[in-house]
Design an enzyme around this catalytic site. Structure first.
Site, PDB file in Angstrom:
ATOM      1  N   SER A  34       0.819  -1.219   0.000  1.00 21.64           N
ATOM      2  CA  SER A  34       0.000   0.000   0.000  1.00 21.64           C
ATOM      3  C   SER A  34       0.851   1.266   0.000  1.00 21.64           C
ATOM      4  O   SER A  34       1.882   1.346   0.677  1.00 21.64           O
ATOM      5  CB  SER A  34      -0.911   0.002   1.226  1.00 21.64           C
ATOM      6  OG  SER A  34      -1.613   1.226   1.318  1.00 21.64           O
ATOM      7  N   SER A  36      -0.560   4.045   1.035  1.00 25.45           N
ATOM      8  CA  SER A  36      -1.227   4.901   2.020  1.00 25.45           C
ATOM      9  C   SER A  36      -0.330   5.318   3.188  1.00 25.45           C
ATOM     10  O   SER A  36      -0.359   6.484   3.591  1.00 25.45           O
ATOM     11  CB  SER A  36      -2.490   4.220   2.539  1.00 25.45           C
ATOM     12  OG  SER A  36      -3.450   4.127   1.508  1.00 25.45           O
ATOM     13  N   LYS A  89     -14.245  -4.108   2.663  1.00 23.54           N
ATOM     14  CA  LYS A  89     -15.056  -2.899   2.480  1.00 23.54           C
ATOM     15  C   LYS A  89     -16.553  -3.133   2.704  1.00 23.54           C
ATOM     16  O   LYS A  89     -17.254  -2.242   3.181  1.00 23.54           O
ATOM     17  CB  LYS A  89     -14.831  -2.311   1.083  1.00 23.54           C
ATOM     18  CG  LYS A  89     -13.529  -1.553   0.940  1.00 23.54           C
ATOM     19  CD  LYS A  89     -13.489  -0.819  -0.387  1.00 23.54           C
ATOM     20  CE  LYS A  89     -12.223   0.006  -0.507  1.00 23.54           C
ATOM     21  NZ  LYS A  89     -12.198   0.817  -1.748  1.00 23.54           N
ATOM     22  N   ASP A 112     -14.464   7.087  -1.376  1.00 29.55           N
ATOM     23  CA  ASP A 112     -14.012   6.704  -2.718  1.00 29.55           C
ATOM     24  C   ASP A 112     -14.697   7.519  -3.812  1.00 29.55           C
ATOM     25  O   ASP A 112     -14.068   7.887  -4.807  1.00 29.55           O
ATOM     26  CB  ASP A 112     -14.258   5.210  -2.969  1.00 29.55           C
ATOM     27  CG  ASP A 112     -13.239   4.325  -2.277  1.00 29.55           C
ATOM     28  OD1 ASP A 112     -12.109   4.798  -2.041  1.00 29.55           O
ATOM     29  OD2 ASP A 112     -13.551   3.161  -1.984  1.00 29.55           O
ATOM     30  N   GLY A 151     -17.273  -2.687 -15.884  1.00 31.69           N
ATOM     31  CA  GLY A 151     -17.247  -3.433 -14.633  1.00 31.69           C
ATOM     32  C   GLY A 151     -18.338  -2.979 -13.683  1.00 31.69           C
ATOM     33  O   GLY A 151     -18.766  -1.814 -13.716  1.00 31.69           O
ATOM     34  N   GLY A 153     -18.262  -4.142 -10.139  1.00 30.94           N
ATOM     35  CA  GLY A 153     -17.829  -4.605  -8.820  1.00 30.94           C
ATOM     36  C   GLY A 153     -17.892  -3.501  -7.786  1.00 30.94           C
ATOM     37  O   GLY A 153     -18.516  -2.449  -7.989  1.00 30.94           O
ATOM     38  N   LEU A 180      -8.839   3.167 -13.072  1.00 30.56           N
ATOM     39  CA  LEU A 180      -8.620   3.159 -11.630  1.00 30.56           C
ATOM     40  C   LEU A 180      -7.276   2.538 -11.256  1.00 30.56           C
ATOM     41  O   LEU A 180      -6.821   2.673 -10.123  1.00 30.56           O
ATOM     42  CB  LEU A 180      -9.746   2.410 -10.906  1.00 30.56           C
ATOM     43  CG  LEU A 180     -11.166   2.949 -11.068  1.00 30.56           C
ATOM     44  CD1 LEU A 180     -12.066   2.342  -9.997  1.00 30.56           C
ATOM     45  CD2 LEU A 180     -11.228   4.463 -11.017  1.00 30.56           C
ATOM     46  N   TYR A 224      -3.189   2.163 -11.216  1.00 32.70           N
ATOM     47  CA  TYR A 224      -2.034   3.062 -11.314  1.00 32.70           C
ATOM     48  C   TYR A 224      -0.711   2.305 -11.309  1.00 32.70           C
ATOM     49  O   TYR A 224       0.351   2.913 -11.204  1.00 32.70           O
ATOM     50  CB  TYR A 224      -2.058   4.118 -10.194  1.00 32.70           C
ATOM     51  CG  TYR A 224      -2.146   3.564  -8.804  1.00 32.70           C
ATOM     52  CD1 TYR A 224      -1.010   3.141  -8.122  1.00 32.70           C
ATOM     53  CD2 TYR A 224      -3.372   3.461  -8.164  1.00 32.70           C
ATOM     54  CE1 TYR A 224      -1.086   2.628  -6.844  1.00 32.70           C
ATOM     55  CE2 TYR A 224      -3.463   2.953  -6.882  1.00 32.70           C
ATOM     56  CZ  TYR A 224      -2.318   2.539  -6.226  1.00 32.70           C
ATOM     57  OH  TYR A 224      -2.406   2.031  -4.950  1.00 32.70           O
TER      58      TYR A 224
END
Length: 297
Positions: free
Chosen positions: A19, A21, A70, A107, A131, A133, A235, A237
């Site tokens: 991650s 983050s 999530k 998001d 998609g 999802g 979405l 990267y």
């Protein structure tokens, strides 16, 4: 410097070792002078409830939530925001006054951020989302805030697409942008692409290390007729840019990758945890870029 007064914020998921983050949040915390540290915390699905209870007990100041938690984390919240309830997905947890967790979803806000500066460009236009999802839910919630004429969602499984549309469609009296479900098939999408002002890839196709080895959604042939008026938003990267965005840039399209969405949703979470209306988004973006660059060496 970590001390006895340092507050904890972090990311729950599995896996989380790659991650970006922690790098971008800790850079922001340093810039803001906050005595907090952000950590990536691996958590198995079977441990989610006990981990959340333990972190709340030690006064964790806030959490991000990623795959695969999530949706499951919503049932562990004592309260959900209207958006998180509608999306049935939570990516941000905020300590609640009742000793539990308040679940929200940033998001959609993160996705929308790089599109808002040109919001008038979407007026009367058509968007195509590849998609249906979990990521697509936030994307569509964001797109519903733009002055589009229609949003087409392409999905491979009829049952999943039907559930998606049922959850995301707004009541008739509130609906601003019609949602249209279509099969994720070239024959149905090809004509739409000539009309679309925006195409969003929410699938993992094209991601570095993606298991099926595909480099772009559908076949390359379907994208050969792209026009410069179309914006492509991926979405993904990693790699940066993806083969799909590279192809779009060669045809003069505006291209956006998922890094900005990651940065902006993180910034939105940090605003809620800290109570600060302004957070150093530029610092977060640069830290994420530096982290990506270091992994390529």
């Amino acid at each position: 410097m970590i001390s006895g007064t340092t507050g904890l914020i972090g990311l729950l998921g599995q896996p989380v070792r790659h991650s970006l983050s922690p790098a971008m949040h800790n850079a922001a915390l340093d810039a803001m002078g906050l005595d907090w540290r952000y950590m990536a915390l691996p958590c198995a699905q079977s441990d989610l409830g006990s981990v959340l209870s333990g972190l709340r007990a030690v006064n964790c100041r806030g959490l991000n939530v990623t795959i695969p938690h999530k949706q499951a984390v919503a049932s562990h919240c004592t309260e959900l925001s209207a958006l998180a309830s509608r999306l049935q997905a939570v990516n941000t947890l905020i300590p609640a006054d009742n000793g539990g967790w308040y679940g929200h979803n940033t998001d959609a806000e993160g996705f929308l951020a790089p599109l808002q500066d040109t919001s008038e460009a979407w007026r009367g236009g058509t968007a195509v989302v590849l998609g249906c999802g979990g990521s697509a839910r936030a994307v569509v919630a964001g797109l519903q805030q733009l002055p589009l004429n229609a949003i087409h969602i392409a999905g491979r499984r009829d049952t999943a697409l039907a559930a998606f549309l049922s959850d995301l469609r707004q009541p008739a009296e509130e609906e601003t942008v019609p949602l249209v479900g279509i099969p994720l098939e070239e024959s149905r999408i090809r004509e739409l692409l000539t009309q679309a002002c925006l195409v969003v890839n929410t699938t993992p196709v094209g991601m570095e290390g993606h298991q099926d080895g595909s480099t772009m959604p559908l076949s390359q042939d379907i994208w050969n007729d792209l026009e410069a008026k179309t914006t492509l938003y991926d979405l993904i990267y990693t790699p940066r840019p993806t083969p799909w965005l590279t192809l779009g840039a060669e045809r003069g399209c505006r291209t956006i990758d998922g890094l900005e969405m990651l940065v902006q949703q993180g910034a939105a979470s940090l605003r809620r945890w800290s109570g600060c209306s302004t957070v150093p988004v530029d610092v977060m973006r640069q830290a994420a870029l530096n982290c990506l660059a270091s992994t390529r060496r």
